[in-house]
Write a protein that holds these residues in place. Structure first.
Motif, PDB file in Angstrom:
ATOM      1  N   SER A  82       0.502  -1.741  -1.118  1.00  0.00           N
ATOM      2  CA  SER A  82       1.629  -1.252  -0.319  1.00  0.00           C
ATOM      3  C   SER A  82       1.299  -1.217   1.168  1.00  0.00           C
ATOM      4  CB  SER A  82       2.045   0.150  -0.792  1.00  0.00           C
ATOM      5  OG  SER A  82       2.323   0.164  -2.174  1.00  0.00           O
ATOM      6  N   ALA A 141       4.290  -0.826   3.665  1.00  0.00           N
ATOM      7  CA  ALA A 141       4.910   0.499   3.684  1.00  0.00           C
ATOM      8  C   ALA A 141       4.032   1.521   4.394  1.00  0.00           C
ATOM      9  CB  ALA A 141       5.192   0.949   2.254  1.00  0.00           C
ATOM     10  N   ARG A 142       2.729   1.312   4.374  1.00  0.00           N
ATOM     11  CA  ARG A 142       1.800   2.285   4.960  1.00  0.00           C
ATOM     12  C   ARG A 142       1.336   1.903   6.358  1.00  0.00           C
ATOM     13  NH1 ARG A 142      -2.706   2.111   0.615  1.00  0.00           N
ATOM     14  NH2 ARG A 142      -3.554   3.938   1.669  1.00  0.00           N
ATOM     15  N   ASN A 175       2.711   1.729   9.377  1.00  0.00           N
ATOM     16  CA  ASN A 175       3.019   2.608  10.512  1.00  0.00           C
ATOM     17  C   ASN A 175       2.109   3.838  10.530  1.00  0.00           C
ATOM     18  OD1 ASN A 175       5.025   0.907  11.426  1.00  0.00           O
ATOM     19  ND2 ASN A 175       6.677   2.000  10.384  1.00  0.00           N
ATOM     20  N   GLY A 176       1.824   4.374   9.358  1.00  0.00           N
ATOM     21  CA  GLY A 176       0.922   5.514   9.286  1.00  0.00           C
ATOM     22  C   GLY A 176      -0.488   5.156   9.715  1.00  0.00           C
ATOM     23  N   TRP A 177      -0.930   3.967   9.329  1.00  0.00           N
ATOM     24  CA  TRP A 177      -2.253   3.516   9.759  1.00  0.00           C
ATOM     25  C   TRP A 177      -2.296   3.327  11.265  1.00  0.00           C
ATOM     26  CZ3 TRP A 177      -2.327  -0.544   5.292  1.00  0.00           C
ATOM     27  CH2 TRP A 177      -2.758   0.084   4.115  1.00  0.00           C
TER      28      TRP A 177
END
Length: 266
Positions: free
Chosen positions: A200, A203-204, A206-208
């Motif tokens: 994923s 989906a992840r 932006n958080g990274w």
């Protein structure tokens, strides 16, 4: 700050490539000067060999230590090695970004260290006597500069936990952080590791990026890993073993990190 990113990934469209581009943009927007050594794009020569000196061999056959030193001292290194050394001299901060492949960095980045870290530049400096064993492990030509690892891995964070099957991530990275960065004098910031990057990722992402930005914003003032200085009084010289009064009865990588103010020579 003057920031050098040494980057190793063969695919520009990878997650690693996207994170590198984000880092460059974020740092430049913050007013930093940035250079990037993209090793695959540079087609960096990984192997250290006799081609890494433009001088006649010192002895009857190639000796990596002797011939590296002669080439460095006499300005007879290949241009690619000299250029990377100049980038290191220029930089205040160096970020090494790579995927964790077989529990270490890609071979092309290991080859960057093998060739750029010439005798006289990153090792083989300082005098040796009964109180001082060369300028290394907290001293050396790269003292005053900072460094940090940015690592991606497909494994779960729990796989790299203290009881995880892959071994603790701090132990896996110890030879790099302590042996390749602290050795020539870098102050080494705690690493930023992204886990399960093959799951994923979109989906992840932006958080990274948010996590990466938070670390990039604190490069100048983040507390480095408190590795013990070799010549600071904690080690027996020339044996270079930790004195009995520190981390008594313990062994392993962790004993080379200061835990509190009373755990170091005064």
């Amino acid at each position: 700050m003057k920031i050098l990113i040494v980057y190793a990934h063969p695919e520009p469209r990878s997650l690693s490539g996207s994170l590198k581009e984000f880092a460059v943009d974020h740092l430049q927007r913050a007013g930093h000067q940035v250079q990037v050594s993209d090793l695959y794009a540079m087609q960096w020569k990984a192997q250290l060999d006799a081609a890494d000196t433009l001088a006649p061999l010192v002895g009857a056959h190639y000796d990596a230590t002797q011939d590296s030193r002669f080439a460095f001292d006499n300005q007879m290194q290949p241009a690619d090695i000299t250029a990377e050394q100049e980038k290191l001299r220029w930089a205040d901060m160096v970020i090494f970004q790579f995927p964790l492949w077989w529990f270490s960095m890609p071979a092309i980045m290991k080859g960057w260290f093998d060739r750029v870290y010439a005798n006289g530049f990153a090792y083989g400096v300082g005098e040796h006597n009964d109180r001082h064993w060369g300028d290394r492990y907290g001293e050396g030509n790269l003292t005053g500069k900072r460094a940090m690892l940015v690592v991606t891995t497909g494994g779960w964070e729990s796989h790299y936990s203290p009881r995880g099957i892959n071994g603790p991530i701090d132990d896996l990275l110890f030879p790099i952080q302590h042996g390749m960065l602290f050795y020539p004098g870098f102050s080494v910031l705690p690493p930023l590791v992204f886990y399960r990057v093959q799951k994923s990722a979109q989906a992840r992402f932006n958080g990274w990026c948010d996590a990466l930005a938070a670390r990039l914003d604190t490069l100048a003032d983040a507390e480095p890993i408190a590795f013990r200085r070799q010549n600071g009084g904690d080690y027996e010289i020339p044996a270079l073993t930790l004195k009995d009064e520190f981390a008594a009865g313990e062994s392993g990588f962790g004993v080379h990190v200061v835990r509190n103010s009373g755990d170091v020579s005064r």
